[in-house]
Design a protein around this motif. Structure first.
Motif, PDB file in Angstrom:
ATOM      1  N   ILE A  67      -1.232   2.553   4.726  1.00 40.43           N
ATOM      2  CA  ILE A  67       0.145   2.861   4.340  1.00 40.43           C
ATOM      3  C   ILE A  67       0.246   2.992   2.826  1.00 40.43           C
ATOM      4  N   LEU A  68      -0.411   2.085   2.093  1.00 34.93           N
ATOM      5  CA  LEU A  68      -0.364   2.125   0.633  1.00 34.93           C
ATOM      6  C   LEU A  68      -1.114   3.332   0.077  1.00 34.93           C
ATOM      7  N   CYS A  69      -2.178   3.738   0.760  1.00 32.18           N
ATOM      8  CA  CYS A  69      -2.928   4.911   0.323  1.00 32.18           C
ATOM      9  C   CYS A  69      -2.055   6.160   0.395  1.00 32.18           C
ATOM     10  N   HIS A 111      -6.898   0.539  -8.411  1.00 31.66           N
ATOM     11  CA  HIS A 111      -5.792  -0.187  -9.038  1.00 31.66           C
ATOM     12  C   HIS A 111      -4.576  -0.323  -8.122  1.00 31.66           C
ATOM     13  N   ASP A 112      -4.215   0.728  -7.402  1.00 29.68           N
ATOM     14  CA  ASP A 112      -2.954   0.733  -6.663  1.00 29.68           C
ATOM     15  C   ASP A 112      -3.086   0.383  -5.185  1.00 29.68           C
ATOM     16  N   VAL A 113      -4.283   0.503  -4.643  1.00 31.21           N
ATOM     17  CA  VAL A 113      -4.459   0.224  -3.214  1.00 31.21           C
ATOM     18  C   VAL A 113      -5.410  -0.948  -2.999  1.00 31.21           C
ATOM     19  N   PHE A 114      -6.632  -0.840  -3.488  1.00 30.57           N
ATOM     20  CA  PHE A 114      -7.627  -1.854  -3.161  1.00 30.57           C
ATOM     21  C   PHE A 114      -7.346  -3.196  -3.833  1.00 30.57           C
ATOM     22  N   SER A 115      -6.872  -3.179  -5.071  1.00 27.91           N
ATOM     23  CA  SER A 115      -6.533  -4.441  -5.747  1.00 27.91           C
ATOM     24  C   SER A 115      -5.413  -5.156  -5.013  1.00 27.91           C
ATOM     25  N   GLU A 129      -5.950 -12.817  -0.482  1.00 25.84           N
ATOM     26  CA  GLU A 129      -6.000 -14.098  -1.198  1.00 25.84           C
ATOM     27  C   GLU A 129      -4.751 -14.938  -0.946  1.00 25.84           C
ATOM     28  N   LYS A 130      -3.619 -14.264  -0.702  1.00 29.02           N
ATOM     29  CA  LYS A 130      -2.364 -14.960  -0.437  1.00 29.02           C
ATOM     30  C   LYS A 130      -2.222 -15.365   1.030  1.00 29.02           C
ATOM     31  N   GLY A 131      -3.237 -15.075   1.822  1.00 29.91           N
ATOM     32  CA  GLY A 131      -3.199 -15.448   3.230  1.00 29.91           C
ATOM     33  C   GLY A 131      -2.559 -14.422   4.127  1.00 29.91           C
ATOM     34  N   ARG A 132      -2.268 -13.242   3.577  1.00 36.23           N
ATOM     35  CA  ARG A 132      -1.632 -12.194   4.380  1.00 36.23           C
ATOM     36  C   ARG A 132      -2.662 -11.158   4.824  1.00 36.23           C
ATOM     37  N   THR A 133      -2.271 -10.297   5.762  1.00 34.29           N
ATOM     38  CA  THR A 133      -3.153  -9.249   6.276  1.00 34.29           C
ATOM     39  C   THR A 133      -2.554  -7.893   5.920  1.00 34.29           C
TER      40      THR A 133
END
Length: 418
Positions: free
Chosen positions: A89-91, A69-73, A80-84
Motif C-alpha cells: 500500500i505504501l509503495c 526512505h519512504d517504504v522500507f524504513s 520494531e513497534k510490534g505492528r505488522t
C-alpha cells in the motif's frame, strides 16, 4: 511494466485503443535474494520483451533511494513497534503514484498525458475525461483548499471481485487518480490470460502469480518472495523473549524477536507438538502471548482505532462530517469478505471502527480500508484494538464473582445467627 501478464495486457489494450504507449520498468530494490539471484533483472527482461513485441518504447528507472526512505524504513519501524505493516500500500502511495508521476519522469521527462497500470480497479471517469484533467499536484497539507476547483474521481472496485486491487490503492492521492487509467478494470483474470495467450505473451504467462505471506516467506512489493525470518533479521537485531500462555501465564518457549510474529499466525514452539497461535505481543517485555487453538476468543475483536484516514474523494465524506458517524464496509486484508461497520470521526481525523461482528486477528499496522457500495472511500492504518472477546469474558467472570461475594457478605450481615 512489471514483467507480469497484467501490465503486459494493459499496454496491449491501450495500444489497440490508439494511444501512444511507452513502457516503464521501475527498479526499486537492488539486493539479490537468498539464492544469489537479482529477480529484478529477470522481471525487467520480461517487461522489455513485451515492449519489443508491441513495438513501443521502453524505459528503466530507479527509485531505490526513495523506496528505502519512504517504504522500507517505515516497514522496519512498524515491525520494531510490534505492528505488522503493509508495504504494498505504501509503495503505491509513495512510489508509483507519487515519485513516478510527480517528479521528473512520467509528466516532464516522458511527456506523458496520463499513466496506466495493470491493477484490477476502475474509476468513475471515462478514459477521455482522464486526459482532460490538468495535472495539478495538491499542496502537502492536512486539509484541502475548499476553494479549489476540482472534479474528483472515485476509485471503484473491479469487475473481477476476486482480483479487485482497490485495497492496495486505498492510499493514493486524488491528483494521481485523476491522471491514471486502469485498462483491466472491467475484465476478469481469466479473460486477461486469454488475451495474453492470443497475443503471444507466453513468457509472462509462465510467471508465478505474485503472493504475499506474513510468516514463512513473503512477496514484498519490488523485493520479491523470500524467507521472511531470514530477511527481517538482516535488518533488525534479534530481541529474544518468551512465548507466554495467555490463559495461565506459563512460559512455553523462547523466540528471537516479537517482530517475527503477527497476530493469528501459528507459533512453532520447540518441544511442543500441539499448535499454539499468537494472540498478543508486549514490546516492552518482548513477550509473545499465545493460545492453544486457532479460534481462541483472545483473537476476536469488534473495535479498532486508525490513524488519520486518507479519504480518496471527499475529505472526509460529508455524511461523516454531518453525523460524526457513517455506516459502510471494511476489510483489513486483500480478498477478505467486506464486513459491515460504523465509523466514528474523531477531531484529529482518526476514526473508531465498530464492527457488526467480531473478526479474527485484527492486526495493528495493517490498513483498515473502507467501502461504500462499489466505491473505495480510503483507508487508515490500524493503531489500537479494542478488548478481545477473551478479555471481556474474563471481566464478566470477575464481575460475577464480585457480585456473588457481595451477596454473601450482605446475607451474613442480615443473619442474626452469624
Amino acid at each position: 511494466m512489471s514483467g507480469g501478464v497484467d501490465s503486459a495486457v494493459a499496454a496491449l489494450l491501450l495500444k489497440r485503443r490508439g494511444y501512444q504507449v511507452t513502457g516503464v520498468f521501475m527498479n526499486n530494490w537492488d539486493v539479490v535474494d537468498e539464492h544469489g539471484v537479482c529477480t529484478a533483472e529477470a522481471d525487467c527482461e520480461d517487461a522489455y520483451k513485451v515492449c519489443e513485441k508491441l513495438d513501443i518504447p521502453f524505459h528503466r528507472i530507479s527509485y531505490v533511494k526513495e523506496y528505502w526512505h519512504d517504504v522500507f524504513s517505515s516497514f522496519l519501524y512498524e515491525y520494531e513497534k510490534g505492528r505488522t505493516p503493509n508495504p504494498d500500500i505504501l509503495c503505491n502511495k509513495h512510489i508509483k503514484f507519487n515519485y513516478f508521476l510527480t517528479r521528473v519522469d512520467a509528466i516532464e521527462n516522458l511527456g506523458a498525458d496520463a499513466i496506466a497500470t495493470g491493477h484490477y480497479a476502475r474509476t468513475s471517469h471515462e478514459d477521455e475525461e482522464i486526459f482532460q484533467h490538468p495535472f495539478i499536484k495538491s499542496p502537502q497539507s492536512l486539509f484541502r483548499n475548499r476553494f479549489e476547483e476540482r472534479n474528483d474521481v472515485k476509485l471503484l472496485q473491479a469487475a473481477d471481485q476476486f482480483k479487485d486491487q482497490t485495497f492496495f490503492l486505498s492510499q493514493i492521492p486524488q491528483y494521481a487518480l485523476r491522471k491514471t487509467l486502469f485498462p483491466l478494470g472491467g475484465l476478469t483474470k481469466d479473460f486477461v490470460k486469454k488475451i495474453a495467450t492470443e497475443a503471444g505473451f507466453h513468457h509472462v504467462l509462465k510467471r508465478k502469480e505474485a503472493r504475499t505471506f506474513i510468516v514463512c516467506s513473503m512477496g514484498i512489493c519490488f523485493i520479491g518472495e523470500r524467507n521472511f525470518h531470514k530477511f527481517i533479521l538482516e535488518y533488525l537485531e534479534p530481541q529474544p523473549g518468551n512465548f507466554v500462555s495467555i490463559e495461565d501465564g506459563k512460559i512455553l518457549g523462547t523466540h528471537n524477536g516479537w517482530f517475527l510474529f503477527t497476530l493469528g499466525q501459528r507459533a512453532r514452539i520447540g518441544g511442543l507438538k500441539d499448535a499454539w497461535f499468537v494472540v498478543d505481543k508486549d514490546v516492552s517485555s518482548a513477550e509473545v502471548f499465545v493460545a492453544p487453538c486457532t479460534d481462541h476468543p483472545a483473537l476476536y475483536r469488534d473495535l479498532l482505532r486508525t490513524d488519520r484516514v486518507h479519504w480518496i474523494c471527499e475529505d472526509p465524506p460529508a455524511e461523516l462530517v454531518r453525523n460524526k458517524m457513517i455506516s459502510c464496509h471494511f476489510r483489513f486484508q486483500h480478498q477478505m469478505a467486506l464486513e459491515p461497520c460504523v465509523l466514528t470521526l474523531n477531531q484529529d481525523g482518526t476514526v473508531w471502527v465498530s464492527l457488526e461482528k467480531r473478526l479474527r486477528a485484527l492486526t495493528p499496522g495493517q490498513f483498515a480500508v473502507f467501502y461504500k457500495g462499489e466505491e473505495c472511500l480510503g483507508s487508515g492504518k490500524i493503531l489500537r484494538l479494542g478488548p478481545s472477546l477473551y478479555t471481556l469474558q474474563q471481566g464478566q467472570e470477575i464481575m460475577k464473582s464480585a457480585a456473588a461475594n457481595v451477596s454473601t457478605e450482605t446475607f451474613k450481615d442480615l443473619d442474626p445467627l452469624t
